[in-house]
Design a protein around this motif. Structure first.
Motif: not given
Length: 418
Positions: A27-30, A86-88, A160-165
């Protein structure tokens, strides 16, 4: 063996990319690729964060990273977490450090451990028993002190995964529900992935499928030697007492080779009697508190035969979790347990993950082998995204290359958690 080919991809930045696996790293790489205008499709057979990324304790464990590449990667990731918080969307980021509580019998080890960690550049201090109880009010009176590691933190891994996605999808990334059965390789180049329904094509493919990475690569004739670990957790009902540090007990010291090599270390002063009865189970002995007041307890670790082994907690794993923590922290003994769970995580033989191109198959990249994926997920994703984009990463990526013996030539069981 070429180090440079696995450190920098000298081709032009791709216009499109497929990410196989929607855990923290995928998710972070995406997200990082989407920010650069790459058309990203993430292929996941279950749901985002279904594997170990959504099942771990969420500890950003700086204190357990050995000096060198492990710690350098963790430092990069730790700096990125402050930005992402701060961003997600909120993912319960708690940047207040970790506390390793200890008892009188561990005193011979503490000073040398802290000196070593300070020499490695980690900000930490020894605190009194009273101060330890201020930081974590559950601790009993016989706790004589604690190590306050100030750069540690913790978070909610599923959030965290949900926020990144969510952030990646807002930038145009697409999440595809499908099971990747194999890589599509034409004229020696990886051009996509095959699913049960169709082929999906792109300029590059990054396999970030955690413990299932090996099966995908091996189908293409590419070795990927890792061990697999069942990591287990328990969650209690909410409690009134509140604390915001990640708490570890003295069993933690046993799980890391660089600690066992320090003066003053002895198994007998850090291991609980239950751990002598069940030596095949490792225990990180941790407690953290969620925003709703619930406690997460863990984390027993057992090696298993492969990624498809049952992730469910075992009698031995839960016996150590409840027995050791219940003895060391009696305040836990009568809190109701609401659920338990586990996940399968990959462990490389040298304790270092892979973030790399695959030199023999242009267009193919790998990000996997993260036994400590929450700690280094964003940093690993930043390194992998930079390599895919043809940039020089912000740290030396050669220790994390795919074409190294620990990954391609087999290995013995690791003596240290990665």
């Amino acid at each position: 063996m070429s180090n440079s080919s696995s450190t920098v991809n000298e081709a032009a930045a791709p216009a499109s990319a497929i990410i196989v696996g929607a855990g923290i790293l995928g998710a972070a790489t995406a997200l990082f690729l989407a920010r650069e205008g790459v058309a990203v499709r993430i292929v996941e057979r279950q749901h985002a964060g279904w594997g170990a990324s959504g099942r771990n304790a969420g500890y950003i464990s700086m204190i357990t990273r050995s000096g060198g590449p492990q710690l350098e990667l963790a430092n990069l990731s730790r700096s990125l977490y402050s930005q992402l918080a701060e961003e997600l969307d909120d993912f319960e980021f708690q940047p207040n450090g970790a506390l390793v509580y200890y008892y009188e019998e561990q005193l011979p080890l503490i000073e040398g451990f802290v000196k070593k960690r300070q020499e490695d550049g980690l900000p930490m201090e020894i605190v009194s028993g009273d101060r330890a109880r201020e930081l974590c009010p559950l601790l009993p009176e016989d706790v004589v002190g604690g190590i306050h590691s100030k750069s540690d933190c913790y978070l909610h891994p599923g959030k965290l995964v949900d926020a990144l996605m969510n952030a990646a999808i807002k930038l145009g990334a697409e999440l595809i529900d499908a099971d990747v059965t194999e890589l599509v390789v034409e004229d020696g180049r990886c051009v996509g992935v095959r699913t049960a329904r169709t082929d999906i094509r792109a300029d590059v493919v990054a396999v970030t499928a955690g413990s299932w990475t090996a099966a995908i690569l091996e189908k293409a004739g590419l070795p990927f030697n890792v061990l697999h670990m069942r990591m287990q957790m328990a969650e209690t009902a909410p409690i009134e007492e509140r604390f915001n540090v990640a708490a570890y007990g003295p069993s933690l010291f046993h799980e890391y080779a660089f600690v066992r090599e320090l003066p003053g270390y002895d198994d007998d002063i850090v291991l609980h009697p239950l751990q002598h009865i069940m030596p095949e189970v490792g225990l990180l002995e941790l407690i953290c508190q969620r925003a709703d007041g619930r406690l997460w307890l863990g984390c027993p670790i057992e090696f298993v035969d492969g990624p498809d082994a049952s992730p469910d907690p075992t009698v031995a794993g839960m016996a150590q979790t409840f027995g050791v923590l219940g003895d060391h922290v009696p305040a836990l003994q009568h809190i109701p347990v609401e659920r338990t769970w586990g996940g399968i995580a990959p462990q490389t033989g040298d304790g270092l993950p892979v973030m790399s191109d695959v030199p023999s198959v242009p267009g193919l990249f790998v990000g996997s082998g993260h036994a400590y994926g929450a700690t280094v997920g964003p940093g690993s994703a930043r390194v992998l995204a930079d390599i895919i984009l043809g940039r020089v990463p912000g740290l030396d990526a050669s220790p994390f290359r795919y074409d190294r013996p620990a990954i391609t030539e087999g290995m013995a069981r690791s003596v240290s958690l990665g």
